[in-house]
Motif scaffolding. Structure first.
Motif, PDB file in Angstrom:
ATOM      1  N   UNK A 216       0.821  -1.210   0.000  1.00 43.17           N
ATOM      2  CA  UNK A 216       0.000   0.000   0.000  1.00 43.17           C
ATOM      3  C   UNK A 216       0.853   1.257   0.000  1.00 43.17           C
ATOM      4  N   UNK A 217       2.067   1.154   0.523  1.00 40.11           N
ATOM      5  CA  UNK A 217       2.986   2.293   0.463  1.00 40.11           C
ATOM      6  C   UNK A 217       3.252   2.687  -0.982  1.00 40.11           C
ATOM      7  N   UNK A 218       3.373   1.675  -1.855  1.00 39.19           N
ATOM      8  CA  UNK A 218       3.557   1.949  -3.284  1.00 39.19           C
ATOM      9  C   UNK A 218       2.273   2.478  -3.908  1.00 39.19           C
ATOM     10  N   UNK A 219       1.141   1.928  -3.480  1.00 38.42           N
ATOM     11  CA  UNK A 219      -0.145   2.359  -4.031  1.00 38.42           C
ATOM     12  C   UNK A 219      -0.348   3.861  -3.836  1.00 38.42           C
ATOM     13  N   UNK A 220      -0.083   4.368  -2.643  1.00 37.83           N
ATOM     14  CA  UNK A 220      -0.410   5.773  -2.368  1.00 37.83           C
ATOM     15  C   UNK A 220       0.569   6.740  -3.038  1.00 37.83           C
ATOM     16  N   UNK A 221       1.675   6.222  -3.544  1.00 41.59           N
ATOM     17  CA  UNK A 221       2.582   7.104  -4.287  1.00 41.59           C
ATOM     18  C   UNK A 221       1.916   7.638  -5.546  1.00 41.59           C
ATOM     19  N   UNK A 222       1.052   6.799  -6.162  1.00 41.13           N
ATOM     20  CA  UNK A 222       0.338   7.246  -7.356  1.00 41.13           C
ATOM     21  C   UNK A 222      -1.146   7.475  -7.101  1.00 41.13           C
ATOM     22  N   UNK A 249       6.128   3.351   8.166  1.00 40.97           N
ATOM     23  CA  UNK A 249       5.981   3.678   6.746  1.00 40.97           C
ATOM     24  C   UNK A 249       5.168   4.956   6.528  1.00 40.97           C
ATOM     25  N   UNK A 250       4.838   5.622   7.645  1.00 35.99           N
ATOM     26  CA  UNK A 250       4.053   6.864   7.584  1.00 35.99           C
ATOM     27  C   UNK A 250       2.709   6.676   6.873  1.00 35.99           C
ATOM     28  N   UNK A 251       2.058   5.572   7.224  1.00 36.47           N
ATOM     29  CA  UNK A 251       0.782   5.246   6.577  1.00 36.47           C
ATOM     30  C   UNK A 251      -0.415   5.445   7.506  1.00 36.47           C
TER      31      UNK A 251
END
Length: 375
Positions: A216-222, A249-251
């Motif tokens: 999800x960390x990658x998901x929120x980048x885009x 991960x600051x999520x």
């Protein structure tokens, strides 16, 4: 017909407990069976799912330490008492059919306790990893344990498996496949416009939620305006690990551990994607529940389970096992393509009809009746 379902407990939320409650309610409403549930660690806890008042409950009150193996000395010492209490209870009930739902001492005790009753073992988890372990095993003692297990499997009248892939993991000639049934197909469908994905299950390492959170960390980048909600309760230490991971991960504003809910279907209808990151699954009911709500599903293609329910690119996406990058790619693909979500949503609603109670439960009735006549 008098039927006993035997398991460890039915107060913790889980797939086995949900499926058992569904079966008991179906038989209570559609047959004249006399139904009993025998547990050994229920205590005074009520069932976690609603079960018809016609069902009778019995608990043996065996105090195993479930944080340790059943073969640990602290647990082995309880086995003789377990055997005697179970034998006494089965004699008292005098069932026509005994269905063993889990895999512990009772699996071995039941064939020793009764020759009269029809004995059925139903498997709720995949035999994949045990099969791999057998292939790689070089230890004599383990070989003996496997042979003993195979022997006791052969003493059951039927071994009920959830998928055809599971057949190769059993040496007995008494196997058959009956998938789990879904009790209710929602008349509603998620509108797929909410920027939210959902996951649910027992909060335990086997569910692989750390893979999901990292993806999800990658998901929120885009897709920074999308959120992920995870529903379920479970192991306290693992929950703390996930909370720590989310923070590191600051999520905190993007991933939420929501705890258990009795309204999971409502939460699904408020979401747009269901995602599963389990390390192993055999027949995850939550996928059927998600499809019933018209949710497209993104899942790891873990051994033997989701691939029997998800048709890739038709009603969901199967991504490479334990590859968090592929998981995030699949999620981003659906997030950025509402037409694809809607296409998969429509197909998910159609697919779930294969598993309605009207289709699946007659298979159980047929199994009971055939074996009852034979005996």
């Amino acid at each position: 017909m008098r039927i006993v379902y035997y398991t460890d407990q039915i107060y913790l939320h889980g797939g086995l407990e949900r499926v058992l409650a569904n079966k008991l309610n179906y038989f209570s409403q559609n047959t004249n069976f006399e139904l009993h549930v025998v547990t050994f660690q229920q205590g005074n806890n009520p069932p976690c799912y609603d079960i018809n008042d016609k069902v009778k409950f019995h608990d043996l009150s065996i105090k195993y330490d479930r944080k340790k193996s059943f073969l640990h000395p602290k647990n082995i010492k309880h086995a003789p008492k377990h055997y005697l209490k179970l034998k006494s209870k089965i004699k008292q009930i005098n069932p026509d059919v005994i269905v063993v739902c889990n895999y512990e001492y009772g699996f071995y005790f039941i064939p020793l306790i009764t020759k009269k009753a029809i004995k059925i073992k139903e498997y709720h988890s995949s035999g994949h990893f045990n099969y791999i372990s057998r292939l790689n095993n070089k230890k004599f003692i383990k070989k003996c344990v496997y042979k003993i297990s195979d022997y006791f499997e052969s003493r059951y009248d039927a071994l009920v498996l959830l998928t055809k892939d599971e057949l190769k993991y059993h040496n007995s000639n008494n196997t058959l496949v009956i998938p789990n049934a879904i009790t209710h197909v929602s008349s509603q469908s998620a509108d797929l416009s909410n920027k939210k994905a959902i996951s649910a299950g027992r909060i335990a390492p086997v569910k692989g939620f750390e893979y999901l959170i990292k993806s999800w960390q990658t998901v929120i980048e885009s897709c920074p305006d999308w959120t992920l909600e995870i529903y379920g309760e479970g192991e306290g230490e693992y929950v703390k690990e996930l909370e720590s991971l989310i923070k590191s991960l600051n999520l905190e504003k993007h991933v939420f551990l929501k705890g258990a809910t009795q309204q999971l279907d409502c939460k699904m209808l408020e979401s747009s994607i269901y995602v599963m990151s389990s390390l192993t699954e055999c027949f995850p009911m939550v996928i059927l529940e998600a499809m019933s709500c018209g949710l497209p599903v993104v899942s790891f293609d873990c051994p033997n389970g989701p691939r029997h329910m998800i048709e890739h690119n038709l009603n969901g996406l199967l991504v490479e096992y334990l590859n968090k990058n592929k998981l995030s790619e699949g999620l981003i693909d659906l997030i950025n393509n509402i037409d694809k979500r809607e296409f998969m949503s429509n197909n998910a609603k159609i697919n779930v009809n294969r598993y309605k109670e009207s289709v699946i439960m007659p298979l159980w009735l047929d199994l009971f009746k055939k074996n009852h006549i034979r005996n």
